[in-house]
Design a protein around this motif. Structure first.
Motif, PDB file in Angstrom:
ATOM      1  N   TYR A   4       0.850  -1.187   0.000  1.00  0.00           N
ATOM      2  CA  TYR A   4       0.000   0.000   0.000  1.00  0.00           C
ATOM      3  C   TYR A   4       0.884   1.235   0.000  1.00  0.00           C
ATOM      4  O   TYR A   4       1.868   1.303   0.725  1.00  0.00           O
ATOM      5  CB  TYR A   4      -0.914   0.023   1.230  1.00  0.00           C
ATOM      6  N   CYS A   6      -0.341   4.342   0.665  1.00  0.00           N
ATOM      7  CA  CYS A   6      -0.888   5.323   1.599  1.00  0.00           C
ATOM      8  C   CYS A   6      -1.752   4.598   2.623  1.00  0.00           C
ATOM      9  O   CYS A   6      -2.465   3.656   2.289  1.00  0.00           O
ATOM     10  CB  CYS A   6      -1.722   6.337   0.812  1.00  0.00           C
ATOM     11  N   PHE A   7      -1.692   5.046   3.871  1.00  0.00           N
ATOM     12  CA  PHE A   7      -2.500   4.398   4.907  1.00  0.00           C
ATOM     13  C   PHE A   7      -3.987   4.468   4.593  1.00  0.00           C
ATOM     14  O   PHE A   7      -4.743   3.593   4.980  1.00  0.00           O
ATOM     15  CB  PHE A   7      -2.205   4.984   6.293  1.00  0.00           C
ATOM     16  N   GLU A   8      -4.407   5.477   3.852  1.00  0.00           N
ATOM     17  CA  GLU A   8      -5.827   5.607   3.518  1.00  0.00           C
ATOM     18  C   GLU A   8      -6.327   4.484   2.607  1.00  0.00           C
ATOM     19  O   GLU A   8      -7.520   4.265   2.489  1.00  0.00           O
ATOM     20  CB  GLU A   8      -6.111   6.961   2.871  1.00  0.00           C
ATOM     21  N   ASP A   9      -5.387   3.779   1.953  1.00  0.00           N
ATOM     22  CA  ASP A   9      -5.749   2.644   1.103  1.00  0.00           C
ATOM     23  C   ASP A   9      -5.915   1.353   1.893  1.00  0.00           C
ATOM     24  O   ASP A   9      -6.398   0.358   1.357  1.00  0.00           O
ATOM     25  CB  ASP A   9      -4.681   2.421   0.026  1.00  0.00           C
ATOM     26  N   TRP A  13      -7.619   0.709   8.022  1.00  0.00           N
ATOM     27  CA  TRP A  13      -7.733   2.141   8.323  1.00  0.00           C
ATOM     28  C   TRP A  13      -9.123   2.648   7.914  1.00  0.00           C
ATOM     29  O   TRP A  13      -9.742   3.425   8.627  1.00  0.00           O
ATOM     30  CB  TRP A  13      -6.640   2.950   7.601  1.00  0.00           C
ATOM     31  N   GLN A  14      -9.615   2.184   6.780  1.00  0.00           N
ATOM     32  CA  GLN A  14     -10.945   2.587   6.330  1.00  0.00           C
ATOM     33  C   GLN A  14     -12.010   2.146   7.332  1.00  0.00           C
ATOM     34  O   GLN A  14     -12.943   2.897   7.628  1.00  0.00           O
ATOM     35  CB  GLN A  14     -11.224   2.007   4.941  1.00  0.00           C
ATOM     36  N   ALA A  17     -11.783   4.398  10.349  1.00  0.00           N
ATOM     37  CA  ALA A  17     -12.423   5.693  10.076  1.00  0.00           C
ATOM     38  C   ALA A  17     -13.941   5.542  10.180  1.00  0.00           C
ATOM     39  O   ALA A  17     -14.631   6.421  10.727  1.00  0.00           O
ATOM     40  CB  ALA A  17     -12.022   6.199   8.696  1.00  0.00           C
ATOM     41  N   ARG A  18     -14.461   4.445   9.673  1.00  0.00           N
ATOM     42  CA  ARG A  18     -15.901   4.168   9.777  1.00  0.00           C
ATOM     43  C   ARG A  18     -16.306   4.059  11.258  1.00  0.00           C
ATOM     44  O   ARG A  18     -17.345   4.580  11.663  1.00  0.00           O
ATOM     45  CB  ARG A  18     -16.223   2.875   9.021  1.00  0.00           C
ATOM     46  N   SER A  50      -7.736   4.779  14.177  1.00  0.00           N
ATOM     47  CA  SER A  50      -7.237   5.167  12.847  1.00  0.00           C
ATOM     48  C   SER A  50      -5.928   5.950  12.939  1.00  0.00           C
ATOM     49  O   SER A  50      -5.033   5.763  12.108  1.00  0.00           O
ATOM     50  CB  SER A  50      -8.290   5.984  12.091  1.00  0.00           C
ATOM     51  N   ASN A  51      -5.803   6.811  13.942  1.00  0.00           N
ATOM     52  CA  ASN A  51      -4.587   7.620  14.045  1.00  0.00           C
ATOM     53  C   ASN A  51      -3.350   6.778  14.314  1.00  0.00           C
ATOM     54  O   ASN A  51      -2.275   7.043  13.768  1.00  0.00           O
ATOM     55  CB  ASN A  51      -4.736   8.684  15.135  1.00  0.00           C
ATOM     56  N   ALA A  54      -2.309   5.003  11.123  1.00  0.00           N
ATOM     57  CA  ALA A  54      -1.619   5.948  10.237  1.00  0.00           C
ATOM     58  C   ALA A  54      -0.209   6.243  10.742  1.00  0.00           C
ATOM     59  O   ALA A  54       0.748   6.241   9.952  1.00  0.00           O
ATOM     60  CB  ALA A  54      -2.426   7.244  10.131  1.00  0.00           C
TER      61      ALA A  54
END
Length: 178
Positions: A4, A6-9, A13-14, A17-18, A50-51, A54
């Motif tokens: 990956y 980016c951590f957002e991928d 992490w997704q 965030a949810r 999530s933090n 990341a």
């Protein structure tokens, strides 16, 4: 393990965030049911999931990544605990469906992070997230063989029996089947 950029991928992490957004939904809809201390603590615990994923993703060493994933996993457990403590209270009935969704998201995060940790600990990446000597040689050998085969297939003459094969067509940049 998938790579990956980016951590957002990262699916975990997704999901984290949810989880945090569901906590925000709970507080927006039912804040009056919870004490200020509870609201603040569940907000911090859920956001920490999530933090920390990341932050670990952006660290330089595998050991640091593992540490932050473990911290994140603990924060997901803390979020689950905070829900478990109050969910059965009679006055929580209107908030129960959203609370169950938060619990389910936190469980999903824990499962994903447990799998991620196992994948990292059992993988070939060591130290500063680089391949070890034997893995580098193996990868280079595979890439060299793949490149040689592709060049060879690309150089075949039309009368060669493999010229029309899907693999040779792909090597020439054509559709595999015509």
């Amino acid at each position: 393990m998938a790579s990956y950029e980016c951590f957002e991928d990262l699916p975990v992490w997704q999901e984290a965030a949810r989880l945090y957004n569901r906590v925000l939904d709970l507080m927006a809809a039912h804040a009056a049911l919870f004490s200020p201390g509870y609201r603040g603590q569940i907000d911090r615990a859920a956001l920490s999931v999530s933090n920390n994923i990341a932050e670990g993703f952006e660290r330089m060493t595998t050991a640091e990544l593992l540490t932050f994933i473990e911290i994140s996993r603990g924060s997901a457990g803390e979020t689950k605990s905070m829900i478990a403590i109050v969910i059965a209270r009679p006055e929580m009935a209107p908030a129960r469906p959203l609370m169950q969704e938060i619990r389910d998201c936190a469980d999903s995060c824990v499962r994903q992070m447990t799998g991620w940790i196992a994948s990292i600990e059992g993988g070939s990446v060591q130290g500063k997230r680089h391949l070890t000597g034997p893995q580098k040689l193996e990868r280079k050998s595979r890439e060299s063989a793949r490149s040689f085969r592709s060049e060879w297939l690309n150089s075949l003459k039309p009368e060669h029996p493999l010229y029309a094969s899907p693999e040779a067509r792909i090597a020439r940049g054509e559709a595999p089947y015509a």
